[in-house]
Design a protein around this motif. Structure first.
Motif, PDB file in Angstrom:
ATOM      1  N   PRO A 150      -9.927   1.455  -2.830  1.00 47.85           N
ATOM      2  CA  PRO A 150     -10.181   1.883  -1.447  1.00 47.85           C
ATOM      3  C   PRO A 150     -10.368   3.391  -1.303  1.00 47.85           C
ATOM      4  O   PRO A 150     -11.000   3.857  -0.362  1.00 47.85           O
ATOM      5  N   ILE A 151      -9.855   4.172  -2.236  1.00 54.09           N
ATOM      6  CA  ILE A 151      -9.928   5.631  -2.138  1.00 54.09           C
ATOM      7  C   ILE A 151     -10.982   6.206  -3.085  1.00 54.09           C
ATOM      8  O   ILE A 151     -11.817   7.006  -2.680  1.00 54.09           O
ATOM      9  N   ASN A 175      -4.364  -0.191  -7.773  1.00 55.27           N
ATOM     10  CA  ASN A 175      -5.752  -0.371  -7.365  1.00 55.27           C
ATOM     11  C   ASN A 175      -6.127   0.779  -6.442  1.00 55.27           C
ATOM     12  O   ASN A 175      -5.703   0.830  -5.294  1.00 55.27           O
ATOM     13  N   GLN A 176      -6.917   1.719  -6.941  1.00 52.13           N
ATOM     14  CA  GLN A 176      -7.342   2.884  -6.173  1.00 52.13           C
ATOM     15  C   GLN A 176      -8.731   2.707  -5.575  1.00 52.13           C
ATOM     16  O   GLN A 176      -9.282   3.646  -5.010  1.00 52.13           O
ATOM     17  N   GLY A 206      -3.096   4.664   0.726  1.00 50.34           N
ATOM     18  CA  GLY A 206      -4.119   3.633   0.867  1.00 50.34           C
ATOM     19  C   GLY A 206      -4.379   2.842  -0.393  1.00 50.34           C
ATOM     20  O   GLY A 206      -4.992   1.782  -0.345  1.00 50.34           O
ATOM     21  N   SER A 207      -3.910   3.352  -1.536  1.00 53.57           N
ATOM     22  CA  SER A 207      -4.024   2.606  -2.794  1.00 53.57           C
ATOM     23  C   SER A 207      -3.053   1.426  -2.752  1.00 53.57           C
ATOM     24  O   SER A 207      -2.069   1.444  -2.018  1.00 53.57           O
ATOM     25  N   ILE A 267      -6.861  10.172   2.059  1.00 53.86           N
ATOM     26  CA  ILE A 267      -7.568   9.306   3.014  1.00 53.86           C
ATOM     27  C   ILE A 267      -7.818  10.031   4.335  1.00 53.86           C
ATOM     28  O   ILE A 267      -8.882   9.877   4.935  1.00 53.86           O
ATOM     29  N   GLY A 320     -12.985   4.286  -5.371  1.00 50.14           N
ATOM     30  CA  GLY A 320     -14.077   3.399  -5.737  1.00 50.14           C
ATOM     31  C   GLY A 320     -13.967   2.884  -7.157  1.00 50.14           C
ATOM     32  O   GLY A 320     -14.835   2.155  -7.626  1.00 50.14           O
ATOM     33  N   LYS A 355       0.843  -1.186   0.000  1.00 49.97           N
ATOM     34  CA  LYS A 355       0.000   0.000   0.000  1.00 49.97           C
ATOM     35  C   LYS A 355       0.887   1.247   0.000  1.00 49.97           C
ATOM     36  O   LYS A 355       1.987   1.230   0.539  1.00 49.97           O
TER      37      LYS A 355
END
Length: 74
Positions: A26-27, A23-24, A45-46, A66, A29, A8
């Motif tokens: 979590p931030i 993969n973004q 957080g990505s 975040i 959507g 992360k």
């Protein structure tokens, strides 16, 4: 800082070297990983994909994307 595959991102920043899909979800959507290359922004957080990225931090920990989301929710 260096982000290896599967790790992360600890802070918001800008990619300085490397290429990877991030993969973004979590931030942002976003359901599909986003390709990143030098000069592209990344968010704390990505999750990094299969490439190694070197990133220059652009914000302190309390002003990351975040952190702002958490502040708005509370």
């Amino acid at each position: 800082f260096v982000v290896k595959p599967g790790e992360k991102f600890p802070l918001d920043g800008e990619v300085t070297t490397g290429r990877s899909d991030v993969n973004q979800a979590p931030i942002t959507g976003e359901s599909v990983p986003v390709p990143k290359q030098p000069c592209d922004p990344v968010f704390a957080g990505s999750i990094n994909g299969d490439g190694q990225l070197t990133v220059r931090s652009t914000k302190s920990a309390d002003s990351t994307m975040i952190a702002r989301i958490i502040h708005m929710v509370t």
